[in-house]
Design a protein around this motif. Structure first.
Motif, PDB file in Angstrom:
ATOM      1  N   PRO A 169      -7.549  -5.500  16.418  1.00 34.59           N
ATOM      2  CA  PRO A 169      -7.895  -6.882  16.065  1.00 34.59           C
ATOM      3  C   PRO A 169      -6.632  -7.738  15.967  1.00 34.59           C
ATOM      4  O   PRO A 169      -5.609  -7.290  15.431  1.00 34.59           O
ATOM      5  CB  PRO A 169      -8.572  -6.740  14.701  1.00 34.59           C
ATOM      6  N   LEU A 170      -6.691  -8.938  16.473  1.00 34.69           N
ATOM      7  CA  LEU A 170      -5.529  -9.829  16.476  1.00 34.69           C
ATOM      8  C   LEU A 170      -5.773 -10.994  15.523  1.00 34.69           C
ATOM      9  O   LEU A 170      -6.802 -11.673  15.611  1.00 34.69           O
ATOM     10  CB  LEU A 170      -5.276 -10.365  17.890  1.00 34.69           C
ATOM     11  N   ALA A 171      -4.826 -11.231  14.626  1.00 34.64           N
ATOM     12  CA  ALA A 171      -4.892 -12.370  13.711  1.00 34.64           C
ATOM     13  C   ALA A 171      -3.496 -12.960  13.581  1.00 34.64           C
ATOM     14  O   ALA A 171      -2.546 -12.233  13.250  1.00 34.64           O
ATOM     15  CB  ALA A 171      -5.423 -11.948  12.345  1.00 34.64           C
ATOM     16  N   PHE A 172      -3.370 -14.259  13.862  1.00 36.75           N
ATOM     17  CA  PHE A 172      -2.070 -14.932  13.792  1.00 36.75           C
ATOM     18  C   PHE A 172      -2.211 -16.262  13.065  1.00 36.75           C
ATOM     19  O   PHE A 172      -3.289 -16.885  13.082  1.00 36.75           O
ATOM     20  CB  PHE A 172      -1.495 -15.122  15.194  1.00 36.75           C
ATOM     21  N   VAL A 173      -1.107 -16.699  12.469  1.00 44.79           N
ATOM     22  CA  VAL A 173      -1.160 -17.867  11.593  1.00 44.79           C
ATOM     23  C   VAL A 173      -1.428 -19.146  12.381  1.00 44.79           C
ATOM     24  O   VAL A 173      -0.916 -19.328  13.493  1.00 44.79           O
ATOM     25  CB  VAL A 173       0.132 -18.022  10.764  1.00 44.79           C
ATOM     26  N   ASP A 174      -2.221 -20.011  11.774  1.00 42.44           N
ATOM     27  CA  ASP A 174      -2.535 -21.289  12.398  1.00 42.44           C
ATOM     28  C   ASP A 174      -1.926 -22.460  11.639  1.00 42.44           C
ATOM     29  O   ASP A 174      -2.234 -23.620  11.929  1.00 42.44           O
ATOM     30  CB  ASP A 174      -4.051 -21.477  12.530  1.00 42.44           C
ATOM     31  N   ASP A 175      -1.025 -22.170  10.681  1.00 43.42           N
ATOM     32  CA  ASP A 175      -0.395 -23.244   9.900  1.00 43.42           C
ATOM     33  C   ASP A 175       1.119 -23.280  10.098  1.00 43.42           C
ATOM     34  O   ASP A 175       1.843 -23.843   9.284  1.00 43.42           O
ATOM     35  CB  ASP A 175      -0.750 -23.120   8.419  1.00 43.42           C
ATOM     36  N   HIS A 225      -7.510 -12.328  29.536  1.00 45.85           N
ATOM     37  CA  HIS A 225      -8.308 -11.882  28.394  1.00 45.85           C
ATOM     38  C   HIS A 225      -9.018 -13.082  27.754  1.00 45.85           C
ATOM     39  O   HIS A 225      -8.693 -14.240  28.026  1.00 45.85           O
ATOM     40  CB  HIS A 225      -7.430 -11.192  27.351  1.00 45.85           C
ATOM     41  N   GLN A 226      -9.947 -12.797  26.867  1.00 42.37           N
ATOM     42  CA  GLN A 226     -10.669 -13.843  26.158  1.00 42.37           C
ATOM     43  C   GLN A 226      -9.842 -14.373  24.985  1.00 42.37           C
ATOM     44  O   GLN A 226      -9.297 -13.585  24.197  1.00 42.37           O
ATOM     45  CB  GLN A 226     -12.014 -13.307  25.640  1.00 42.37           C
ATOM     46  N   ARG A 227      -9.778 -15.700  24.858  1.00 46.29           N
ATOM     47  CA  ARG A 227      -9.063 -16.302  23.731  1.00 46.29           C
ATOM     48  C   ARG A 227      -9.664 -15.872  22.403  1.00 46.29           C
ATOM     49  O   ARG A 227      -8.974 -15.793  21.384  1.00 46.29           O
ATOM     50  CB  ARG A 227      -9.105 -17.825  23.813  1.00 46.29           C
ATOM     51  N   GLY A 228     -10.962 -15.608  22.407  1.00 43.73           N
ATOM     52  CA  GLY A 228     -11.661 -15.263  21.178  1.00 43.73           C
ATOM     53  C   GLY A 228     -11.238 -13.950  20.549  1.00 43.73           C
ATOM     54  O   GLY A 228     -11.671 -13.634  19.431  1.00 43.73           O
ATOM     55  N   ARG A 229     -10.370 -13.194  21.223  1.00 50.37           N
ATOM     56  CA  ARG A 229      -9.897 -11.932  20.651  1.00 50.37           C
ATOM     57  C   ARG A 229      -8.933 -12.149  19.492  1.00 50.37           C
ATOM     58  O   ARG A 229      -8.656 -11.218  18.739  1.00 50.37           O
ATOM     59  CB  ARG A 229      -9.219 -11.087  21.735  1.00 50.37           C
ATOM     60  N   VAL A 230      -8.412 -13.366  19.344  1.00 53.64           N
ATOM     61  CA  VAL A 230      -7.489 -13.642  18.243  1.00 53.64           C
ATOM     62  C   VAL A 230      -8.167 -14.520  17.200  1.00 53.64           C
ATOM     63  O   VAL A 230      -8.900 -15.454  17.542  1.00 53.64           O
ATOM     64  CB  VAL A 230      -6.187 -14.305  18.742  1.00 53.64           C
ATOM     65  N   SER A 231      -7.925 -14.223  15.939  1.00 58.56           N
ATOM     66  CA  SER A 231      -8.476 -14.992  14.827  1.00 58.56           C
ATOM     67  C   SER A 231      -7.346 -15.693  14.078  1.00 58.56           C
ATOM     68  O   SER A 231      -6.229 -15.176  14.007  1.00 58.56           O
ATOM     69  CB  SER A 231      -9.220 -14.072  13.855  1.00 58.56           C
ATOM     70  N   PRO A 232      -7.642 -16.856  13.489  1.00 55.35           N
ATOM     71  CA  PRO A 232      -6.608 -17.554  12.706  1.00 55.35           C
ATOM     72  C   PRO A 232      -6.504 -16.988  11.297  1.00 55.35           C
ATOM     73  O   PRO A 232      -7.486 -16.500  10.724  1.00 55.35           O
ATOM     74  CB  PRO A 232      -7.124 -18.996  12.685  1.00 55.35           C
ATOM     75  N   ILE A 233      -5.291 -17.081  10.763  1.00 55.05           N
ATOM     76  CA  ILE A 233      -5.045 -16.672   9.385  1.00 55.05           C
ATOM     77  C   ILE A 233      -4.000 -17.620   8.801  1.00 55.05           C
ATOM     78  O   ILE A 233      -3.169 -18.175   9.535  1.00 55.05           O
ATOM     79  CB  ILE A 233      -4.571 -15.198   9.318  1.00 55.05           C
ATOM     80  N   ALA A 234      -4.042 -17.841   7.493  1.00 58.62           N
ATOM     81  CA  ALA A 234      -3.048 -18.691   6.834  1.00 58.62           C
ATOM     82  C   ALA A 234      -1.810 -17.867   6.491  1.00 58.62           C
ATOM     83  O   ALA A 234      -1.910 -16.669   6.207  1.00 58.62           O
ATOM     84  CB  ALA A 234      -3.628 -19.298   5.568  1.00 58.62           C
ATOM     85  N   THR A 235      -0.654 -18.507   6.528  1.00 60.15           N
ATOM     86  CA  THR A 235       0.585 -17.825   6.172  1.00 60.15           C
ATOM     87  C   THR A 235       0.484 -17.196   4.784  1.00 60.15           C
ATOM     88  O   THR A 235       0.954 -16.067   4.564  1.00 60.15           O
ATOM     89  CB  THR A 235       1.769 -18.808   6.219  1.00 60.15           C
ATOM     90  N   LEU A 238      -1.008 -13.614   4.664  1.00 57.37           N
ATOM     91  CA  LEU A 238      -0.388 -12.479   5.342  1.00 57.37           C
ATOM     92  C   LEU A 238      -0.158 -11.339   4.350  1.00 57.37           C
ATOM     93  O   LEU A 238       0.321 -11.558   3.235  1.00 57.37           O
ATOM     94  CB  LEU A 238       0.958 -12.883   5.957  1.00 57.37           C
ATOM     95  N   ASP A 239      -0.507 -10.125   4.751  1.00 54.82           N
ATOM     96  CA  ASP A 239      -0.377  -8.966   3.886  1.00 54.82           C
ATOM     97  C   ASP A 239       0.233  -7.806   4.672  1.00 54.82           C
ATOM     98  O   ASP A 239      -0.419  -7.279   5.576  1.00 54.82           O
ATOM     99  CB  ASP A 239      -1.754  -8.580   3.335  1.00 54.82           C
ATOM    100  N   PRO A 240       1.464  -7.431   4.370  1.00 49.80           N
ATOM    101  CA  PRO A 240       2.315  -7.990   3.312  1.00 49.80           C
ATOM    102  C   PRO A 240       2.933  -9.317   3.751  1.00 49.80           C
ATOM    103  O   PRO A 240       3.045  -9.575   4.950  1.00 49.80           O
ATOM    104  CB  PRO A 240       3.394  -6.922   3.141  1.00 49.80           C
ATOM    105  N   PRO A 241       3.359 -10.139   2.805  1.00 47.62           N
ATOM    106  CA  PRO A 241       4.013 -11.401   3.166  1.00 47.62           C
ATOM    107  C   PRO A 241       5.370 -11.155   3.812  1.00 47.62           C
ATOM    108  O   PRO A 241       6.010 -10.125   3.563  1.00 47.62           O
ATOM    109  CB  PRO A 241       4.166 -12.125   1.821  1.00 47.62           C
TER     110      PRO A 241
END
Length: 280
Positions: A169-175, A225-235, A238-241
């Motif tokens: 699963p891919l999650a990257f910051v959107d802020d 690939h599909q863009r939908g494979r990545v989800s947004p997350i807030a800085t 993040l765990d661990p920060p």
């Protein structure tokens, strides 16, 4: 021209060496095994031996989080060494082009950063890179860039291509927003600063401001690939920060480059497409 490139084995350095050779320059490619830029006597001897017209300093300690605990190393490479190289350039008549970073800003502005905006680094990496800018001196070209990617070394494009091959699963910051910058376009711009001996501070990035989340979507799309494979997350989530704080706004306005009559670097999606094609 005869150009000395420090950090020649790094992501940007390899691209610089290749481009300068293609342009017909006499290139001296130096990495840590060739000269220790934190050693003033060694740097003086190296420049005395090669007598370059220009030095492009692409050497840096760029492990942003590691800088928080390895402060002395970060200061030596990113700060003190730049003053050593600058002094040697002045002694032997070479023009210095020094590569810096968006991390010299705190990222709180609500608009792109101009070259003249106040610096306020929040991390050890940013503070040591700002020390390097100051040490480079007023006769040098300071080139700030951001989110660098290329064919060589490790970067976000290569990471996402590796992850996309699996089912992680891919999650990257959107802020956090910035300009991805590609070595294929950055290297020619740095060579231009060296060739024209343009003193001053320049922001050099590809066009197109995005969040990391959006950039990852662009990489996925470029690779089929599909863009939908990545989800947004807030800085903050993040765990661990991350140990080192990141500027929320890393968008750099390339105003000085444009004011010098230079063509802006391309929208990042063009070199991204080219890079993905080379890597896949």
């Amino acid at each position: 021209m005869k150009v000395l490139i420090t950090g020649a084995a790094g992501q940007l350095g390899v691209e610089l060496v290749q481009h300068c050779i293609e342009m017909g320059d006499d290139v001296v490619a130096a990495d840590r095994s060739d000269v220790d830029i934190t050693d003033a006597a060694a740097v003086d001897a190296f420049l005395a031996q090669h007598l370059p017209d220009a030095v492009i300093n692409a050497a840096a300690y760029t492990a942003v989080d590691a800088c928080e605990t390895n402060v002395d190393i970060a200061q030596a490479v990113n700060g003190t060494a730049v003053g050593i190289v600058s002094a040697a350039c002045e002694k032997f008549g070479a023009h210095l082009v020094h590569v810096s970073t968006d991390y010299v800003f705190d990222g709180t502005l609500d608009r792109p950063y101009l070259e003249t905006d106040e610096t306020n680094p929040q991390s050890v990496y940013g503070r040591t890179k700002l020390a390097g800018e100051i040490a480079a001196g007023s006769a040098a070209s300071i080139a700030r860039t951001s989110w660098v990617c290329g064919e060589y070394g490790d970067n976000m494009v290569k990471l996402i291509l590796r992850l996309a091959a699996g089912d992680t699963p891919l999650a990257f910051v959107d802020d956090q927003r910035g300009h991805p910058s590609f070595t294929a376009d950055l290297a020619p711009a740095l060579r231009t600063l060296a060739l024209e001996r343009r003193a001053g501070t320049f922001h050099l990035t590809n066009g197109g401001a995005v969040s990391w989340f959006e950039f990852v979507g662009d990489i996925l799309e470029a690779a089929g690939h599909q863009r939908g494979r990545v989800s947004p997350i807030a800085t903050a989530d993040l765990d661990p920060p991350r140990p080192a704080p990141r500027p929320a706004n890393s968008v750099l306005d390339n105003a000085a480059w444009k004011a010098a009559g230079k063509e802006p670097l391309r929208d990042f999606r063009a070199p991204l497409t080219e890079l993905v094609a080379r890597l896949t």
